[in-house]
Design a protein around this motif. Structure first.
Motif, PDB file in Angstrom:
ATOM      1  N   LEU A  17       5.627 -40.593   8.511  1.00 15.52           N
ATOM      2  CA  LEU A  17       5.078 -40.077   7.262  1.00 15.52           C
ATOM      3  C   LEU A  17       4.120 -41.096   6.650  1.00 15.52           C
ATOM      4  O   LEU A  17       4.442 -42.275   6.530  1.00 15.52           O
ATOM      5  CB  LEU A  17       6.210 -39.780   6.271  1.00 15.52           C
ATOM      6  N   THR A  18       2.939 -40.609   6.253  1.00 17.04           N
ATOM      7  CA  THR A  18       1.966 -41.440   5.548  1.00 17.04           C
ATOM      8  C   THR A  18       1.609 -40.751   4.236  1.00 17.04           C
ATOM      9  O   THR A  18       1.286 -39.555   4.226  1.00 17.04           O
ATOM     10  CB  THR A  18       0.682 -41.644   6.373  1.00 17.04           C
ATOM     11  N   ILE A  19       1.698 -41.484   3.135  1.00 18.60           N
ATOM     12  CA  ILE A  19       1.353 -40.952   1.812  1.00 18.60           C
ATOM     13  C   ILE A  19       0.220 -41.784   1.243  1.00 18.60           C
ATOM     14  O   ILE A  19       0.306 -43.020   1.205  1.00 18.60           O
ATOM     15  CB  ILE A  19       2.569 -40.978   0.863  1.00 18.60           C
ATOM     16  N   ARG A  20      -0.844 -41.118   0.788  1.00 11.10           N
ATOM     17  CA  ARG A  20      -2.000 -41.799   0.212  1.00 11.10           C
ATOM     18  C   ARG A  20      -2.145 -41.397  -1.258  1.00 11.10           C
ATOM     19  O   ARG A  20      -2.055 -40.222  -1.598  1.00 11.10           O
ATOM     20  CB  ARG A  20      -3.273 -41.465   0.991  1.00 11.10           C
ATOM     21  N   ARG A  21      -2.373 -42.375  -2.081  1.00  8.42           N
ATOM     22  CA  ARG A  21      -2.527 -42.127  -3.516  1.00  8.42           C
ATOM     23  C   ARG A  21      -3.783 -41.291  -3.776  1.00  8.42           C
ATOM     24  O   ARG A  21      -4.854 -41.576  -3.233  1.00  8.42           O
ATOM     25  CB  ARG A  21      -2.608 -43.463  -4.258  1.00  8.42           C
ATOM     26  N   GLU A  22      -3.662 -40.270  -4.625  1.00  9.66           N
ATOM     27  CA  GLU A  22      -4.805 -39.419  -4.929  1.00  9.66           C
ATOM     28  C   GLU A  22      -5.800 -40.149  -5.825  1.00  9.66           C
ATOM     29  O   GLU A  22      -5.438 -41.041  -6.580  1.00  9.66           O
ATOM     30  CB  GLU A  22      -4.364 -38.132  -5.633  1.00  9.66           C
ATOM     31  N   SER A  23      -7.038 -39.711  -5.758  1.00 13.03           N
ATOM     32  CA  SER A  23      -8.091 -40.253  -6.611  1.00 13.03           C
ATOM     33  C   SER A  23      -8.345 -39.297  -7.765  1.00 13.03           C
ATOM     34  O   SER A  23      -8.320 -38.074  -7.604  1.00 13.03           O
ATOM     35  CB  SER A  23      -9.381 -40.446  -5.809  1.00 13.03           C
ATOM     36  N   LEU A  24      -8.603 -39.863  -8.930  1.00  8.70           N
ATOM     37  CA  LEU A  24      -8.936 -39.065 -10.104  1.00  8.70           C
ATOM     38  C   LEU A  24     -10.444 -38.997 -10.334  1.00  8.70           C
ATOM     39  O   LEU A  24     -10.885 -38.463 -11.357  1.00  8.70           O
ATOM     40  CB  LEU A  24      -8.246 -39.649 -11.351  1.00  8.70           C
ATOM     41  N   LYS A  25     -11.211 -39.483  -9.384  1.00 11.10           N
ATOM     42  CA  LYS A  25     -12.662 -39.435  -9.499  1.00 11.10           C
ATOM     43  C   LYS A  25     -13.176 -38.044  -9.150  1.00 11.10           C
ATOM     44  O   LYS A  25     -12.556 -37.301  -8.386  1.00 11.10           O
ATOM     45  CB  LYS A  25     -13.306 -40.470  -8.578  1.00 11.10           C
ATOM     46  N   LYS A  26     -14.306 -37.685  -9.723  1.00  9.45           N
ATOM     47  CA  LYS A  26     -15.020 -36.441  -9.453  1.00  9.45           C
ATOM     48  C   LYS A  26     -14.222 -35.194  -9.840  1.00  9.45           C
ATOM     49  O   LYS A  26     -14.450 -34.112  -9.293  1.00  9.45           O
ATOM     50  CB  LYS A  26     -15.420 -36.362  -7.978  1.00  9.45           C
ATOM     51  N   LEU A  27     -13.254 -35.345 -10.743  1.00 15.44           N
ATOM     52  CA  LEU A  27     -12.594 -34.166 -11.280  1.00 15.44           C
ATOM     53  C   LEU A  27     -13.539 -33.484 -12.267  1.00 15.44           C
ATOM     54  O   LEU A  27     -14.297 -34.151 -12.970  1.00 15.44           O
ATOM     55  CB  LEU A  27     -11.293 -34.559 -11.987  1.00 15.44           C
ATOM     56  N   PRO A  28     -13.511 -32.159 -12.336  1.00 14.93           N
ATOM     57  CA  PRO A  28     -14.439 -31.459 -13.241  1.00 14.93           C
ATOM     58  C   PRO A  28     -14.134 -31.758 -14.699  1.00 14.93           C
ATOM     59  O   PRO A  28     -12.975 -31.873 -15.099  1.00 14.93           O
ATOM     60  CB  PRO A  28     -14.206 -29.980 -12.906  1.00 14.93           C
ATOM     61  N   ARG A  29     -15.194 -31.884 -15.463  1.00 13.53           N
ATOM     62  CA  ARG A  29     -15.032 -32.149 -16.892  1.00 13.53           C
ATOM     63  C   ARG A  29     -14.694 -30.879 -17.654  1.00 13.53           C
ATOM     64  O   ARG A  29     -13.848 -30.878 -18.553  1.00 13.53           O
ATOM     65  CB  ARG A  29     -16.341 -32.750 -17.429  1.00 13.53           C
ATOM     66  N   HIS A  30     -15.330 -29.772 -17.297  1.00 12.55           N
ATOM     67  CA  HIS A  30     -15.118 -28.519 -18.015  1.00 12.55           C
ATOM     68  C   HIS A  30     -14.720 -27.416 -17.031  1.00 12.55           C
ATOM     69  O   HIS A  30     -15.163 -27.396 -15.883  1.00 12.55           O
ATOM     70  CB  HIS A  30     -16.379 -28.100 -18.777  1.00 12.55           C
ATOM     71  N   ILE A  31     -13.900 -26.501 -17.511  1.00 13.39           N
ATOM     72  CA  ILE A  31     -13.464 -25.349 -16.730  1.00 13.39           C
ATOM     73  C   ILE A  31     -13.636 -24.117 -17.602  1.00 13.39           C
ATOM     74  O   ILE A  31     -13.441 -24.174 -18.819  1.00 13.39           O
ATOM     75  CB  ILE A  31     -11.997 -25.494 -16.275  1.00 13.39           C
ATOM     76  N   ASN A  32     -13.996 -22.995 -16.981  1.00 10.38           N
ATOM     77  CA  ASN A  32     -14.104 -21.743 -17.717  1.00 10.38           C
ATOM     78  C   ASN A  32     -12.701 -21.261 -18.064  1.00 10.38           C
ATOM     79  O   ASN A  32     -12.025 -20.619 -17.266  1.00 10.38           O
ATOM     80  CB  ASN A  32     -14.845 -20.694 -16.876  1.00 10.38           C
ATOM     81  N   TRP A  33     -12.232 -21.621 -19.260  1.00 10.15           N
ATOM     82  CA  TRP A  33     -10.859 -21.313 -19.642  1.00 10.15           C
ATOM     83  C   TRP A  33     -10.602 -19.807 -19.721  1.00 10.15           C
ATOM     84  O   TRP A  33      -9.494 -19.349 -19.478  1.00 10.15           O
ATOM     85  CB  TRP A  33     -10.556 -21.961 -20.996  1.00 10.15           C
ATOM     86  N   LYS A  34     -11.646 -19.037 -20.050  1.00 14.38           N
ATOM     87  CA  LYS A  34     -11.452 -17.598 -20.146  1.00 14.38           C
ATOM     88  C   LYS A  34     -11.120 -17.001 -18.786  1.00 14.38           C
ATOM     89  O   LYS A  34     -10.222 -16.172 -18.649  1.00 14.38           O
ATOM     90  CB  LYS A  34     -12.721 -16.937 -20.705  1.00 14.38           C
ATOM     91  N   VAL A  35     -11.826 -17.449 -17.748  1.00 19.49           N
ATOM     92  CA  VAL A  35     -11.516 -16.991 -16.391  1.00 19.49           C
ATOM     93  C   VAL A  35     -10.134 -17.476 -15.981  1.00 19.49           C
ATOM     94  O   VAL A  35      -9.331 -16.744 -15.387  1.00 19.49           O
ATOM     95  CB  VAL A  35     -12.587 -17.491 -15.397  1.00 19.49           C
ATOM     96  N   GLN A  36      -9.843 -18.736 -16.301  1.00 20.86           N
ATOM     97  CA  GLN A  36      -8.536 -19.297 -15.962  1.00 20.86           C
ATOM     98  C   GLN A  36      -7.415 -18.513 -16.632  1.00 20.86           C
ATOM     99  O   GLN A  36      -6.370 -18.250 -16.045  1.00 20.86           O
ATOM    100  CB  GLN A  36      -8.489 -20.761 -16.412  1.00 20.86           C
ATOM    101  N   ARG A  37      -7.633 -18.107 -17.869  1.00 21.87           N
ATOM    102  CA  ARG A  37      -6.604 -17.419 -18.643  1.00 21.87           C
ATOM    103  C   ARG A  37      -6.228 -16.082 -18.012  1.00 21.87           C
ATOM    104  O   ARG A  37      -5.061 -15.700 -17.993  1.00 21.87           O
ATOM    105  CB  ARG A  37      -7.095 -17.220 -20.064  1.00 21.87           C
ATOM    106  N   TRP A  38      -7.210 -15.366 -17.512  1.00 20.79           N
ATOM    107  CA  TRP A  38      -6.941 -14.027 -16.996  1.00 20.79           C
ATOM    108  C   TRP A  38      -6.775 -13.992 -15.486  1.00 20.79           C
ATOM    109  O   TRP A  38      -6.692 -12.924 -14.897  1.00 20.79           O
ATOM    110  CB  TRP A  38      -8.064 -13.075 -17.414  1.00 20.79           C
ATOM    111  N   SER A  39      -6.716 -15.130 -14.854  1.00 21.26           N
ATOM    112  CA  SER A  39      -6.480 -15.163 -13.413  1.00 21.26           C
ATOM    113  C   SER A  39      -5.025 -14.811 -13.128  1.00 21.26           C
ATOM    114  O   SER A  39      -4.161 -14.862 -13.992  1.00 21.26           O
ATOM    115  CB  SER A  39      -6.786 -16.554 -12.848  1.00 21.26           C
ATOM    116  N   LYS A  40      -4.769 -14.456 -11.879  1.00 20.95           N
ATOM    117  CA  LYS A  40      -3.407 -14.078 -11.470  1.00 20.95           C
ATOM    118  C   LYS A  40      -2.699 -15.242 -10.786  1.00 20.95           C
ATOM    119  O   LYS A  40      -1.844 -15.045  -9.931  1.00 20.95           O
ATOM    120  CB  LYS A  40      -3.461 -12.862 -10.535  1.00 20.95           C
ATOM    121  N   ASN A  41      -3.068 -16.432 -11.147  1.00 17.93           N
ATOM    122  CA  ASN A  41      -2.460 -17.615 -10.556  1.00 17.93           C
ATOM    123  C   ASN A  41      -0.986 -17.687 -10.947  1.00 17.93           C
ATOM    124  O   ASN A  41      -0.650 -17.761 -12.132  1.00 17.93           O
ATOM    125  CB  ASN A  41      -3.197 -18.863 -11.058  1.00 17.93           C
TER     126      ASN A  41
END
Length: 338
Positions: A155-179
């Motif tokens: 097993l190999t585990i690598r720490r995730e990077s927090l770089k290049k994460l999106p600054r803004h998300i369309n919250w309205k689309v996120q709200r009505w998604s079926k996730n």
């Protein structure tokens, strides 16, 4: 002449058929039915409070874990054995209370933990962890995927990077998604007014998912006391009682993240602490563009350090899948952990 009767199966075979059956039992964690394999092993004489008693020996197998019970003709349980070799025997209240030690005995979490062969002084400083996994198969758990790579027992585990994460998300689309990881569940009540109000008070829609997650975690760190709790953890009870261990922290963090329109899962596995690996629960967050990042509200970490070894991921009830691993899982840390 009439046809000959069919051959009679051996008596042992008939006995086995009568002794084993599968029954559905209500699982309060999954809020549904789960199959249990019930086996009646036979009658056995055991000692109860110094006296011989006849009892029927029963075996229950659930999620890979086996429990034995001895039941008398009146239906009273006289003896039980289960995980970690723990045995319970019927006795009087006086005998049960007699001779209790002044100091507590070994904690159950210590008994279930796994010793580490190497000492890790600064888990948060590691970028990679390498380990050999023994005692289990890849089919039993969720070892491979995302930050974990599992090949031929390694097993190999690598720490995730927090770089290049999106600054803004369309919250309205996120709200009505079926996730499904945005929806409320019986234990992750992200649609409860108290959860929604709290999240609204401490975050704003202009903030990035990472900023929201950090503010939610900071609130939990400040307001939820870290203390073991014997209960079925749910977000509302944790919010009201303001105490909890890793399970309570994980369900509350998931509920608050979902209320902030951040998809959140509950993960479970083991984590390194003071020379041992302890069974533990934490979270997984989608912080944009399906980049899932580990988060541990109990340890106040985003991302969680690489000593968090995931065994199951998704819903809270999936944690039951690792019950059968207790006492079997082996972890050998390898050189190259850095």
């Amino acid at each position: 002449p009439p046809p000959p009767p069919p051959p009679t199966p051996p008596r042992d075979s008939i006995r086995r058929q009568r002794q084993m059956c599968i029954r559905d039992s209500f699982d309060p964690v999954a809020m549904g039915q789960e199959a249990i394999l019930l086996s009646i092993i036979g009658d056995e004489e055991i000692q109860v409070m110094g006296q011989p008693r006849m009892a029927r020996k029963i075996s229950l197998q659930f999620k890979g874990s086996t429990q034995l019970a001895w039941i008398d003709p009146d239906g009273d349980i006289l003896k039980e054995t289960g995980m970690l070799g723990i045995s319970l025997e019927k006795t009087t209240r006086e005998k049960a209370m007699y001779g209790l030690p002044v100091r507590p005995s070994q904690d159950l979490t210590d008994m279930a933990s796994i010793p580490a062969n190497l000492t890790i002084d600064n888990p948060e400083g590691l970028s990679v962890l390498k380990a050999k996994i023994t005692g289990i198969t890849a089919e039993e758990v969720d070892l491979h995927g995302r930050r974990q790579t599992y090949v031929d027992g390694m097993l190999t585990i690598r720490r995730e990077s927090l770089k290049k994460l999106p600054r803004h998300i369309n919250w309205k689309v996120q709200r009505w998604s079926k996730n499904p990881y945005l929806e409320a569940s019986p234990f992750i009540q992200s649609n409860h007014p108290a959860i929604i109000k709290l999240v609204t008070d401490i975050t704003s829609e202009e903030e990035s998912p990472l900023e929201k997650a950090r503010k939610i975690m900071a609130w939990i760190e400040k307001n939820i006391e870290k203390r073991p709790v014997l209960s079925l953890p749910d977000a509302i009870s944790t919010l009201e009682n303001r105490i909890g261990d890793c399970n309570e922290h994980a369900v509350l963090f998931a509920a608050m993240a979902r209320a902030a329109y951040i998809p959140a899962k509950v993960e479970a596995g083991v984590v390194y602490l003071n020379g041992r690996f302890f069974y533990h629960a934490w979270n997984l967050l989608d912080l944009g563009r399906s980049q899932w990042i580990t988060a541990d509200a109990l340890f106040n970490q985003i991302p969680a350090d690489v000593t968090h070894i995931r065994l199951t991921s998704g819903a809270q009830e999936d944690q039951l899948d690792i019950l059968g691993l207790i006492g079997k899982l082996g972890i050998t840390l390898l050189e190259g952990t850095e």
